[in-house]
Enzyme design. Sequence first.
Site, mmCIF file in Angstrom:
data_model
loop_
_atom_site.group_PDB
_atom_site.id
_atom_site.type_symbol
_atom_site.label_atom_id
_atom_site.label_comp_id
_atom_site.label_asym_id
_atom_site.label_seq_id
_atom_site.Cartn_x
_atom_site.Cartn_y
_atom_site.Cartn_z
ATOM 1 N N TYR A 51 65.966 33.758 33.222
ATOM 2 C CA TYR A 51 64.633 33.310 32.800
ATOM 3 C C TYR A 51 63.814 33.317 34.087
ATOM 4 O O TYR A 51 64.122 32.562 35.020
ATOM 5 C CB TYR A 51 64.721 31.905 32.196
ATOM 6 N N THR A 52 62.788 34.170 34.169
ATOM 7 C CA THR A 52 62.111 34.366 35.458
ATOM 8 C C THR A 52 60.626 33.955 35.462
ATOM 9 O O THR A 52 59.933 34.203 36.447
ATOM 10 C CB THR A 52 62.228 35.839 35.904
ATOM 11 N N TYR A 115 62.177 26.183 37.609
ATOM 12 C CA TYR A 115 62.856 27.469 37.772
ATOM 13 C C TYR A 115 63.884 27.391 38.906
ATOM 14 O O TYR A 115 65.043 27.782 38.754
ATOM 15 C CB TYR A 115 61.825 28.572 38.050
ATOM 16 N N LYS A 119 67.953 27.768 38.573
ATOM 17 C CA LYS A 119 68.719 28.803 39.289
ATOM 18 C C LYS A 119 69.792 28.150 40.171
ATOM 19 O O LYS A 119 70.893 28.692 40.317
ATOM 20 C CB LYS A 119 67.777 29.677 40.139
ATOM 21 N N TRP A 140 60.828 37.475 46.130
ATOM 22 C CA TRP A 140 59.656 38.317 45.905
ATOM 23 C C TRP A 140 60.029 39.725 45.429
ATOM 24 O O TRP A 140 59.660 40.726 46.044
ATOM 25 C CB TRP A 140 58.819 38.436 47.171
HETATM 26 N N1 LIG Z 1 61.245 38.439 40.132
HETATM 27 C C1 LIG Z 1 61.328 37.845 41.305
HETATM 28 O O1 LIG Z 1 60.369 37.797 42.087
HETATM 29 C C2 LIG Z 1 62.630 37.235 41.737
HETATM 30 C C3 LIG Z 1 62.698 36.599 42.985
HETATM 31 C C4 LIG Z 1 63.919 36.061 43.393
HETATM 32 C C5 LIG Z 1 65.023 36.146 42.576
HETATM 33 N N2 LIG Z 1 64.919 36.744 41.355
HETATM 34 C C6 LIG Z 1 66.132 36.817 40.524
HETATM 35 O O2 LIG Z 1 66.486 38.184 40.433
HETATM 36 C C7 LIG Z 1 67.108 38.442 39.180
HETATM 37 C C8 LIG Z 1 66.444 39.616 38.492
HETATM 38 O O3 LIG Z 1 65.078 39.286 38.302
HETATM 39 P P1 LIG Z 1 64.059 40.278 37.585
HETATM 40 O O4 LIG Z 1 62.743 40.110 38.238
HETATM 41 O O5 LIG Z 1 64.662 41.623 37.443
HETATM 42 O O6 LIG Z 1 63.984 39.563 36.160
HETATM 43 P P2 LIG Z 1 63.366 40.103 34.779
HETATM 44 O O7 LIG Z 1 62.603 41.343 35.002
HETATM 45 O O8 LIG Z 1 62.702 38.921 34.146
HETATM 46 O O9 LIG Z 1 64.686 40.465 33.983
HETATM 47 C C9 LIG Z 1 65.552 39.490 33.502
HETATM 48 C C10 LIG Z 1 66.204 40.046 32.268
HETATM 49 O O10 LIG Z 1 67.069 39.053 31.710
HETATM 50 C C11 LIG Z 1 66.962 39.143 30.310
HETATM 51 N N3 LIG Z 1 67.401 37.917 29.649
HETATM 52 C C12 LIG Z 1 66.746 36.751 29.511
HETATM 53 N N4 LIG Z 1 67.474 35.886 28.780
HETATM 54 C C13 LIG Z 1 68.629 36.522 28.457
HETATM 55 C C14 LIG Z 1 69.767 36.171 27.688
HETATM 56 N N5 LIG Z 1 69.874 34.974 27.102
HETATM 57 N N6 LIG Z 1 70.746 37.086 27.526
HETATM 58 C C15 LIG Z 1 70.648 38.311 28.088
HETATM 59 N N7 LIG Z 1 69.595 38.703 28.821
HETATM 60 C C16 LIG Z 1 68.587 37.820 29.009
HETATM 61 C C17 LIG Z 1 65.477 39.381 30.089
HETATM 62 O O11 LIG Z 1 65.230 39.852 28.786
HETATM 63 P P3 LIG Z 1 63.738 39.617 28.176
HETATM 64 O O12 LIG Z 1 62.811 40.323 29.089
HETATM 65 O O13 LIG Z 1 63.816 40.219 26.822
HETATM 66 O O14 LIG Z 1 63.551 38.131 28.171
HETATM 67 C C18 LIG Z 1 65.207 40.434 31.162
HETATM 68 O O15 LIG Z 1 65.497 41.715 30.690
HETATM 69 C C19 LIG Z 1 67.051 37.121 38.412
HETATM 70 O O16 LIG Z 1 68.252 36.437 38.586
HETATM 71 C C20 LIG Z 1 65.942 36.355 39.098
HETATM 72 O O17 LIG Z 1 66.100 34.964 38.954
HETATM 73 C C21 LIG Z 1 63.759 37.295 40.926
#
Ligand SMILES: NC(=O)c1ccc[n+]([C@@H]2O[C@H](COP(=O)([O-])OP(=O)(O)OC[C@H]3O[C@@H](n4cnc5c(N)ncnc54)[C@H](OP(=O)(O)O)[C@@H]3O)[C@@H](O)[C@H]2O)c1
Length: 280
Positions: A51-52, A115, A119, A140
């Site tokens: 959940y992001t 959030y 995490k 980021w």
């Molecule tokens: N984005 C950032 O800036 C950032 C920064 C630091 C760390 N992170 C971490 O990096 C990782 C990847 O982030 P990202 O930006 O690629 O995230 P994202 O684009 O939001 O992708 C997360 C994916 O998880 C899926 N998801 C949500 N709930 C789920 C469930 N119950 N079962 C299966 N899949 C589920 C979402 O599906 P839906 O889209 O359909 O909900 C989405 O496809 C995450 O762990 C995040 O916390 C991200």
Amino acid sequence: MGSEIRKLEHIFTDFQFVFTDIKELNLLDFTAVEEFISKENFSLCLNCAAYTAVDKAEDEEELAMKVNFEAVENLAKVCELYKIFLVHVSTDYVFNGEMNRPYIETDSTSPNSVYGWSKLKGEEAVFENTSRAIIIRTSWLCSAFGNNFVKTMLRLGKERSELGVVFDQVGTPTFAADLATAMLKIAQQIDSKPIQEIYHFSNEGAVSWYDFAKAIMEESGLDCIVNPIESKDFPTKAKRPFYSVLNKEKIKKDFNIEIPYWRDSLRIVLKEISRQVLPN
Ligand SMILES: NC(=O)c1ccc[n+]([C@@H]2O[C@H](COP(=O)([O-])OP(=O)(O)OC[C@H]3O[C@@H](n4cnc5c(N)ncnc54)[C@H](OP(=O)(O)O)[C@@H]3O)[C@@H](O)[C@H]2O)c1
């Protein structure tokens, strides 16, 4: 993140990949997770699901906790049961941002946001339920896929002549393609020994969101003027860390990984965005 790993499938041919997402497998459903995993002979699981929505999480605490903690717990338990190595992605938002040097893995955590807490609970769930796992905290994230700061700046840069961006929050962009490469290089080096380690990964360098926005406009030839503003003048529901630069010495040393400078990777992503029409 997951889409960037998928793009590398043809390069890391020593692996057979299986990709899935929530449409096929909801990680909140333990039985479904076990059924999915038991069907194949997996040796490794790269978990990019989360959940992001950082601000929305302040109003959706229960859902954020479910996805970032309970779903991770399910996955970790099933990985342990089937002797699968788990690589889990976490965040710089587990820190409160009060440090004045890059964060190392052993620094105390103290998230500012729902959030961040969710995490952090996810990190705990990984190590409480698996004996072979690593957690990679990143910051980021940007990519040609999905919605992220680079794409928002490109859109605003075309729509507006002037823009205010916060200059008092400093961190490092992570181009998801670089993290995907690192994750697969790490996957190649994993053996059967028990391990529970946290690693930090972002691109090289440190920058404020303001500097990052200026670079995006400059590199993409947009005329939009970017003005520095303070966080107090750009209120958000979730409080972000003022400083969240991650120290990457451990991951570089343990896995012999070279990390590109953020601006070099930005150029690559901007080229990709300009060339492709990608699904969000
Ligand atoms: N984005 C950032 O800036 C950032 C920064 C630091 C760390 N992170 C971490 O990096 C990782 C990847 O982030 P990202 O930006 O690629 O995230 P994202 O684009 O939001 O992708 C997360 C994916 O998880 C899926 N998801 C949500 N709930 C789920 C469930 N119950 N079962 C299966 N899949 C589920 C979402 O599906 P839906 O889209 O359909 O909900 C989405 O496809 C995450 O762990 C995040 O916390 C991200």
